[in-house]
Design an enzyme around this catalytic site. Structure first.
Site, mmCIF file in Angstrom:
data_model
loop_
_atom_site.group_PDB
_atom_site.id
_atom_site.type_symbol
_atom_site.label_atom_id
_atom_site.label_comp_id
_atom_site.label_asym_id
_atom_site.label_seq_id
_atom_site.Cartn_x
_atom_site.Cartn_y
_atom_site.Cartn_z
ATOM 1 N N ARG A 24 -5.996 61.362 67.478
ATOM 2 C CA ARG A 24 -5.947 60.017 68.060
ATOM 3 C C ARG A 24 -4.477 59.624 68.174
ATOM 4 O O ARG A 24 -3.867 59.192 67.202
ATOM 5 C CB ARG A 24 -6.711 59.050 67.145
ATOM 6 C CG ARG A 24 -7.035 57.698 67.783
ATOM 7 C CD ARG A 24 -7.495 56.707 66.733
ATOM 8 N NE ARG A 24 -6.357 56.256 65.952
ATOM 9 C CZ ARG A 24 -6.418 55.836 64.682
ATOM 10 N NH1 ARG A 24 -7.560 55.816 64.038
ATOM 11 N NH2 ARG A 24 -5.321 55.438 64.053
ATOM 12 N N HIS B 283 -6.264 52.971 66.329
ATOM 13 C CA HIS B 283 -7.731 52.929 66.373
ATOM 14 C C HIS B 283 -8.177 51.929 67.437
ATOM 15 O O HIS B 283 -8.973 52.239 68.306
ATOM 16 C CB HIS B 283 -8.280 52.533 64.996
ATOM 17 C CG HIS B 283 -9.709 52.094 65.023
ATOM 18 N ND1 HIS B 283 -10.743 52.950 65.321
ATOM 19 C CD2 HIS B 283 -10.273 50.875 64.811
ATOM 20 C CE1 HIS B 283 -11.887 52.271 65.284
ATOM 21 N NE2 HIS B 283 -11.631 51.026 64.984
ATOM 22 N N TYR C 184 -0.054 53.693 57.759
ATOM 23 C CA TYR C 184 -0.737 54.773 57.049
ATOM 24 C C TYR C 184 -0.430 56.190 57.545
ATOM 25 O O TYR C 184 -0.941 57.148 57.007
ATOM 26 C CB TYR C 184 -2.259 54.544 57.059
ATOM 27 C CG TYR C 184 -2.867 54.340 58.435
ATOM 28 C CD1 TYR C 184 -3.154 55.422 59.266
ATOM 29 C CD2 TYR C 184 -3.146 53.058 58.918
ATOM 30 C CE1 TYR C 184 -3.710 55.236 60.517
ATOM 31 C CE2 TYR C 184 -3.700 52.858 60.169
ATOM 32 C CZ TYR C 184 -3.990 53.945 60.970
ATOM 33 O OH TYR C 184 -4.516 53.763 62.203
#
Lengths: 376, 330
Positions: free
Chosen positions: A268, A272, A281
């Site tokens: 990805r 998100h 993160y």
């Protein structure tokens, strides 16, 4: 980098390396050979168009025109490759990031944005595209896909003796969804019923902020071993490989061979959703290393080396993408608030006294303002 | 007319629906050769085959989720959840998917799925086998909830539920499964308006002084209480709601306008329950005729107790009579 289990590319089928080299695979080269230059060029174009659309949608969100957007950035090859292996009669059950598959199934991409602008919950007619609505409750649709496949089997669409009539289902979901009970139940129901369904897991390595190692110690494809289901890992950034493994699995489904599980190992590249902040993160180094594995770039390199991507074709593609994005922008911005009565429509298929009473009350309430304005 | 048990009448209704429409199929655990743990599907596997009477894996969410997929292709799955307390693994599929699909697809997808659930207590069962979860589902738009109290209604309402275009939670009062009654098995089935018909409350007993509203397992309790009332000179009207969603409030209000008093009896805990909804509706629509506050007779805000205690937990005839006394002093 210490990579293992679902974060490693161990055992993946790869027919196009990230540097654009076409490599052979004993089981899958024969499917890759079906893709001539014209088809590969088209795949490249589709990926470019969907990426442009995706970028436009992100901009629209940033400008306040959408409440949220879910980027597909980086997953174009897994989606376009698998999508090309589908027949018109096959059915697709997407999660909510399968914009490229939607495009391949002929869904008007502007309609996807109606969901994210808050205009409606489901913005296309599933029967017109054999493409079900997006499902936001993670993994819930894996069971719908399985039941749908069981029904197709009952309806004589599997191993009918006429391969042009045979059909199956593909169900898309992510690495996070593999932890859901529903997904595991779907594997079981599909397996014991020999349902014609392909479970297509896009392992993009991140479930919002949780790495795939929070979901599994082993590559996700291995989950299917437990239910005796054929499974394969593929390089999800390789459009040719993604096509080949899906082609094989869909053939198996349509011809009565039962369900399969595909794990497309991808990344990805974006957030998100537009509400997410990946800098909290994951590292820039990780993102950069995956940028080098961009699914569009590797196909572009391959086609260019073969002299199969002309300047005209490129220019034409750029123009198509630009026009589509502009059209999406105009139509999205023009879409106003839906009529209030739609809130009460279709709660039930048949009249329901409680909803009818609510609607009548609200209409009286609204009218009361008009009446009081009339009096003054 | 034939004399049948409630379980037998539902079985006969399922058979009629399956004969009428080849798209009707049954799904559930142990519903095939065993005939279901309460034998409600007895004999149907033999007569309709494994394609239409499907023993599923032991996974409630999987049953409802795959039923959704099948109904998307025009099938009419009738799912059996073995016991009330085991419906919760399917709660997500029922509330976020099944109930909402017609709405979220703007009417493009209809899901005529029926979920049969043996519910409520009184049979001395172990934990999770005696619950009344109707209020948890009644809050969900898109779901119809009905419960038959007699063999005649069991026979007819299961057919009406199956012919309804919406998802229906069909709650079967398991303590009443073996109660017998007359069933008109030859009456022609009318599909037109079936969903409205199964949602229309029934006056189970006419009376003038107090309205006792019940459904499913408590209809019999209410009727027994009404019998005692009569001997004490109080004329009680008993209303069998039949449906929790939609609630036939008009029928309740009509009765209360005649009697001026209302008692609601159900096995589910009273807080936030169906009785609370009815009390609110009655106070909104019949406040000025009320002679007494609406009384609720139900279970307590405790988990369903061990079965040796269940007869103190469940609304008994005495507890209903106690409520009658309370509303009659006004």
């Amino acid at each position: 980098m210490d990579v293992h289990g679902p974060l490693s590319d161990e055992g993946v089928v790869r027919l196009l390396t990230h540097t654009g080299e076409r490599v052979e695979h004993p089981a899958y080269s024969r499917y890759a050979d079906e893709l001539d230059d014209a088809t590969l060029r088209l795949m490249w174009r589709e990926m470019v168009i969907v990426r442009a659309f995706d970028r436009e949608a992100t901009s629209l969100q940033r400008q306040g025109e959408l409440g949220l957007w879910v980027p597909s950035l980086g997953q174009e090859a897994a989606q376009v490759g698998s999508g090309h292996a589908l027949h018109p009669g096959d059915w697709v059950f997407p999660s909510y990031r399968e914009h490229a598959v939607a495009y391949l199934r002929g869904v008007d991409l502007a309609n996807l944005l109606r969901i994210f602008r808050g205009l409606e919950h489901g913005a296309w007619v599933p029967d017109e595209h054999n493409f079900h609505l997006y499902t936001l409750v993670i993994g819930s649709h894996t069971l719908h896909a399985t039941g749908y496949a069981m029904a197709m089997d009952r309806d004589g669409l599997v191993a009918s003796g006429d391969p042009s009539r045979d059909a199956g289902v593909v169900c898309y979901f992510g690495d996070g969804a593999t932890s859901q009970g529903d997904t595991n139940e779907a594997l079981i129901f599909a397996s014991v019923n020999n349902a014609p369904v392909v479970f297509f897991c896009q392992n993009n390595q991140w479930a919002i902020s949780e790495p795939a190692t929070r979901q599994s110690k082993v590559p996700f494809a291995q989950r299917a071993d437990g239910v005796g289901m054929p499974n394969v890992r593929v390089d999800g950034n390789d459009v040719i490989g993604s096509y080949a493994v899906t082609r094989e699995a869909m053939d198996r489904a349509r011809s009565g061979g039962g369900p399969s599980f595909i794990e497309a190992f991808t990344y990805r590249m974006g957030a998100h959703t537009t509400s997410d902040d990946p800098t909290r993160y994951r590292s820039k180094a990780e993102e950069e290393s995956w940028a080098e594995r961009d699914p569009i770039a590797r196909l572009e390199t391959y086609l260019e080396r073969r002299g199969a991507l002309s300047a005209d074709y490129r220019a034409e593609t750029t123009e198509i993408a630009r026009t589509l994005a502009a059209d999406v922008r105009v139509r999205t911005k023009a879409a106003g608030k839906p009529p209030t009565h739609e809130m009460f429509d279709h709660v039930f298929a048949e009249p329901h006294a409680t909803v009818d009473a609510d609607r009548a009350w609200f209409e009286r309430y609204e009218r009361s303002f008009l009446e009081s304005e009339g009096r003054h | 007319m034939e004399t049948m048990t409630l379980a037998g009448a539902i079985n006969a209704g399922l058979r009629k629906a399956m004969e009428r429409d080849p798209k009707v199929l049954l799904m559930g655990q142990d519903i095939g050769s065993l005939g279901g743990v309460f034998r409600v599907t007895d004999g149907l596997l033999k007569d309709f085959g494994g394609d239409r009477v499907m023993d599923t894996p032991l996974a409630e969410s999987g049953i409802i989720g795959t039923a959704i997929g099948m109904s998307m292709r025009g099938y009419r799955p009738v799912c059996e959840i073995q016991f009330d307390g085991f419906i919760f693994p399917a709660f997500n599929q029922i509330t976020t998917q099944l109930a909402k699909m017609h709405y979220r697809s703007q009417g493009k997808i209809t899901l005529p799925v029926v979920i049969r659930v043996p519910f409520a207590g009184g049979i001395g069962a172990v934990e999770h086998h005696s619950e009344s979860p109707e209020a948890l589902f009644a809050h969900t738009a898109g779901l119809r909830i009905v419960t038959p109290a007699t063999p005649q209604d069991g026979f007819l309402m299961i057919q009406q539920a199956i012919s309804t275009a919406d998802p229906v939670l069909f709650l079967e009062p398991k303590a009443r499964y073996w109660d017998k009654g007359e069933v008109d098995v030859e009456a022609p089935f009318v599909a037109e308006g079936a969903s409205a018909a199964m949602s229309r409350a029934r006056i189970a007993r006419h009376g003038d002084d107090v309205t006792i509203v019940a459904y499913g397992p408590t209809v019999r309790v209410a009727l027994q209480a009404a019998q005692v009332c009569e001997s004490e000179g109080v004329s009680a009207e008993v209303i069998d709601l039949r449906a929790i969603s939609p609630l036939d409030t008009a029928a309740v209000v009509r009765s209360v306008k005649k009697t001026g008093r209302c008692i609601v009896v159900h096995e589910a805990p009273t807080p936030f329950g169906v009785g609370a909804e009815i009390a609110a509706r009655v106070s909104e629509e019949a406040f000025y005729v009320l002679e007494a506050p609406v009384a609720r007779v139900g279970a307590f805000h405790t988990p369903y107790p061990a079965s040796k205690l269940e007869h103190d937990y469940l609304p008994s005839v005495d507890r209903v009579l106690d409520a009658v006394d309370r509303v009659m002093v006004h």
